[in-house]
Design a protein around this motif. Structure first.
Motif, short mmCIF file in Angstrom:
data_model
loop_
_atom_site.label_atom_id
_atom_site.label_comp_id
_atom_site.label_asym_id
_atom_site.label_seq_id
_atom_site.Cartn_x
_atom_site.Cartn_y
_atom_site.Cartn_z
N GLY A 141 0.85 -1.19 0.00
CA GLY A 141 0.00 0.00 0.00
C GLY A 141 0.89 1.23 0.00
N ASP A 142 0.70 2.13 0.99
CA ASP A 142 1.50 3.35 1.10
C ASP A 142 2.72 3.19 2.00
N ASP A 143 2.85 2.04 2.65
CA ASP A 143 3.93 1.84 3.61
C ASP A 143 5.15 1.19 2.97
N ILE A 144 6.33 1.74 3.26
CA ILE A 144 7.58 1.13 2.82
C ILE A 144 7.87 -0.02 3.79
N ILE A 145 8.01 -1.22 3.25
CA ILE A 145 8.29 -2.36 4.12
C ILE A 145 9.71 -2.88 3.98
N CYS A 146 10.43 -2.42 2.96
CA CYS A 146 11.79 -2.90 2.76
C CYS A 146 12.48 -2.05 1.69
N HIS A 147 13.80 -1.94 1.81
CA HIS A 147 14.57 -1.32 0.73
C HIS A 147 15.96 -1.91 0.73
N GLY A 148 16.58 -1.93 -0.44
CA GLY A 148 17.92 -2.48 -0.60
C GLY A 148 18.04 -3.14 -1.96
N THR A 149 19.07 -3.95 -2.12
CA THR A 149 19.23 -4.68 -3.37
C THR A 149 18.12 -5.73 -3.48
N ALA A 150 17.94 -6.29 -4.65
CA ALA A 150 16.93 -7.33 -4.82
C ALA A 150 17.24 -8.51 -3.89
N GLU A 151 18.51 -8.83 -3.74
CA GLU A 151 18.92 -9.94 -2.87
C GLU A 151 18.57 -9.64 -1.41
N GLU A 152 18.85 -8.41 -0.97
CA GLU A 152 18.55 -8.03 0.42
C GLU A 152 17.05 -8.06 0.69
N CYS A 153 16.26 -7.51 -0.24
CA CYS A 153 14.81 -7.51 -0.07
C CYS A 153 14.25 -8.93 -0.08
N SER A 154 14.79 -9.75 -0.95
CA SER A 154 14.38 -11.15 -1.03
C SER A 154 14.58 -11.85 0.31
N GLU A 155 15.75 -11.65 0.89
CA GLU A 155 16.07 -12.28 2.16
C GLU A 155 15.20 -11.73 3.30
N LYS A 156 15.04 -10.41 3.36
CA LYS A 156 14.26 -9.78 4.43
C LYS A 156 12.80 -10.20 4.40
N LEU A 157 12.25 -10.34 3.19
CA LEU A 157 10.83 -10.62 3.04
C LEU A 157 10.50 -12.10 2.86
N GLY A 158 11.51 -12.92 2.68
CA GLY A 158 11.27 -14.35 2.47
C GLY A 158 10.64 -14.65 1.12
N LEU A 159 10.95 -13.82 0.14
CA LEU A 159 10.44 -14.01 -1.22
C LEU A 159 11.62 -14.36 -2.13
N SER A 160 11.32 -14.94 -3.27
CA SER A 160 12.39 -15.26 -4.21
C SER A 160 12.92 -13.99 -4.87
N LEU A 161 14.12 -14.07 -5.37
CA LEU A 161 14.74 -12.96 -6.09
C LEU A 161 13.89 -12.57 -7.29
N LYS A 162 13.40 -13.55 -8.02
CA LYS A 162 12.56 -13.28 -9.20
C LYS A 162 11.28 -12.56 -8.81
N THR A 163 10.71 -12.89 -7.65
CA THR A 163 9.49 -12.22 -7.20
C THR A 163 9.75 -10.75 -6.93
N ILE A 164 10.84 -10.43 -6.26
CA ILE A 164 11.18 -9.02 -6.00
C ILE A 164 11.34 -8.28 -7.32
N GLN A 165 12.04 -8.87 -8.26
CA GLN A 165 12.25 -8.23 -9.56
C GLN A 165 10.93 -8.05 -10.30
#
Length: 76
Positions: free
Chosen positions: A17-41
């Motif tokens: 929504g309007d809230d920032i939940i994560c920022h960084g490289t795709a790899e960092e966001c993937s790890e922080k959120l428990g999502l795959s790298l492809k999903t972040i991209q």
């Protein structure tokens, strides 16, 4: 938007929504959120944004904005 240069590096800002939940490289966001790298991209693609516009029920979608590292360095 111009095509990225070969080897260009990006940072991602992930929103729920309007809230920032994560920022960084795709790899960092993937790890922080428990999502795959492809999903972040994918969250940062035009195709994904167009799909969200067609769906009416999504009030707080998870999206990402891809920012070239060059632009971040210029703003400092």
């Amino acid at each position: 938007m111009a095509r990225p240069k070969k080897g260009q590096q990006f940072e991602y800002v992930v929103y729920k929504g309007d809230d920032i939940i994560c920022h960084g490289t795709a790899e960092e966001c993937s790890e922080k959120l428990g999502l795959s790298l492809k999903t972040i991209q994918r969250l940062a693609t035009t195709a994904y944004m167009n799909m969200l516009r067609k769906r009416k029920e999504s009030d707080n979608p998870l999206i990402a904005v891809k920012i070239p590292v060059d632009e971040l360095e210029m703003s400092e």
